[in-house]
Design an enzyme around this catalytic site. Structure first.
Site, PDB file in Angstrom:
ATOM      1  N   HIS A  95     -10.019   1.043   1.785  1.00  0.00           N
ATOM      2  CA  HIS A  95      -9.667   2.314   1.967  1.00  0.00           C
ATOM      3  C   HIS A  95     -10.794   3.470   2.269  1.00  0.00           C
ATOM      4  CE1 HIS A  95      -5.188   2.662   1.952  1.00  0.00           C
ATOM      5  NE2 HIS A  95      -5.100   1.988   0.947  1.00  0.00           N
ATOM      6  N   CYS A 111       0.807  -1.179   0.076  1.00  0.00           N
ATOM      7  CA  CYS A 111       0.081   0.106   0.139  1.00  0.00           C
ATOM      8  C   CYS A 111       0.931   1.448  -0.038  1.00  0.00           C
ATOM      9  CB  CYS A 111      -0.861   0.075   1.227  1.00  0.00           C
ATOM     10  SG  CYS A 111      -1.942   1.286   1.314  1.00  0.00           S
ATOM     11  N   HIS A 129      -8.970  -3.617  -2.546  1.00  0.00           N
ATOM     12  CA  HIS A 129      -7.929  -2.935  -1.455  1.00  0.00           C
ATOM     13  C   HIS A 129      -8.430  -1.602  -1.444  1.00  0.00           C
ATOM     14  CE1 HIS A 129      -3.749  -2.016  -0.193  1.00  0.00           C
ATOM     15  NE2 HIS A 129      -4.239  -0.917  -0.581  1.00  0.00           N
ATOM     16  N   GLU A 130      -8.870  -0.957  -2.617  1.00  0.00           N
ATOM     17  CA  GLU A 130      -9.196   0.591  -2.429  1.00  0.00           C
ATOM     18  C   GLU A 130     -10.289   0.782  -1.983  1.00  0.00           C
ATOM     19  OE1 GLU A 130      -6.698   2.511  -3.043  1.00  0.00           O
ATOM     20  OE2 GLU A 130      -5.694   0.771  -4.036  1.00  0.00           O
TER      21      GLU A 130
END
Ligand SMILES: [Zn+2]
EC number: 3.5.1.88
Length: 194
Positions: A151, A105, A147-148
């Site tokens: 966030h 990341c 993954h995004e």
């Protein structure tokens, strides 16, 4: 314009981000700046909180992954030129047998760990022109989106590893918070006092 990337420990990375409307101030410029910032740091994805904005916006460009040795020709083709902007995304489904992949990341430099995720996803989102879409993805593209997406929910990949592994990277995370990380892109670090 290239923005500094917010580092591990900054509270903005822990926010459940807010939806935006098409009237969001300077949306087009914000997206363009995020792409520039991501490419400068050689990333394959970047979420708005990573540039200090707690809004439901993230971008993905998996092109750099298309050169990987360990993927099929078909997957390389799908990864090539896959570039998308996701606004107000909502994960509808995550399915299939968990598989692991070594993730990193931009907000957590020098840390890489195997993370388990479902291979198939269905996601609803608005594109940069505020057209609503519902799409299915799988494999590495799904992984980058997951993954995004994490966030914008205030979740980091280091939350998804074992207690034992977390213990092993504790020092590295501490170093990032103390401003001792020096990746070759600009960062905004919290620099915690001892
Ligand atoms: Zn990340």
């Amino acid at each position: 314009m290239i923005l500094p990337i917010v580092g591990y420990g900054d509270p903005v990375l822990r926010k459940v981000c807010e939806e935006i409307t098409k009237d969001y101030t300077n949306l087009e410029e914000t997206i363009a700046t995020m792409y520039e910032t991501m490419y400068n740091a050689c990333g394959v994805g970047l979420a708005a909180p990573q540039v200090g904005l707690p809004i439901r916006l993230f971008i993905v460009d998996t092109d750099p992954f298309s050169d990987s040795d360990d993927i099929s020709k078909e997957e390389a083709e799908t990864l090539k030129g896959f570039k998308k902007t996701f606004i107000n995304a909502k994960m509808l489904k995550e399915e299939g047998e968990l598989w692991s992949f070594n993730e990193g990341c931009l907000s957590i430099p020098d840390v890489r760990e195997d993370v388990y995720r479902n291979p198939n996803i269905t996601i609803e989102y608005y594109d940069e022109n505020f057209n609503k879409k519902t799409e299915e993805y799988n494999g590495l593209i799904a992984r980058v989106i997951q993954h995004e997406y994490d966030h914008i929910e205030g979740i980091l990949f280091t939350d998804k590893i074992s207690v034992f592994k977390k213990q092993l990277i504790k020092k590295k995370l501490q170093n990032i918070m103390e401003g001792k990380a020096h990746p070759d892109y600009r960062m905004k670090l919290v620099t915690k006092k001892r």
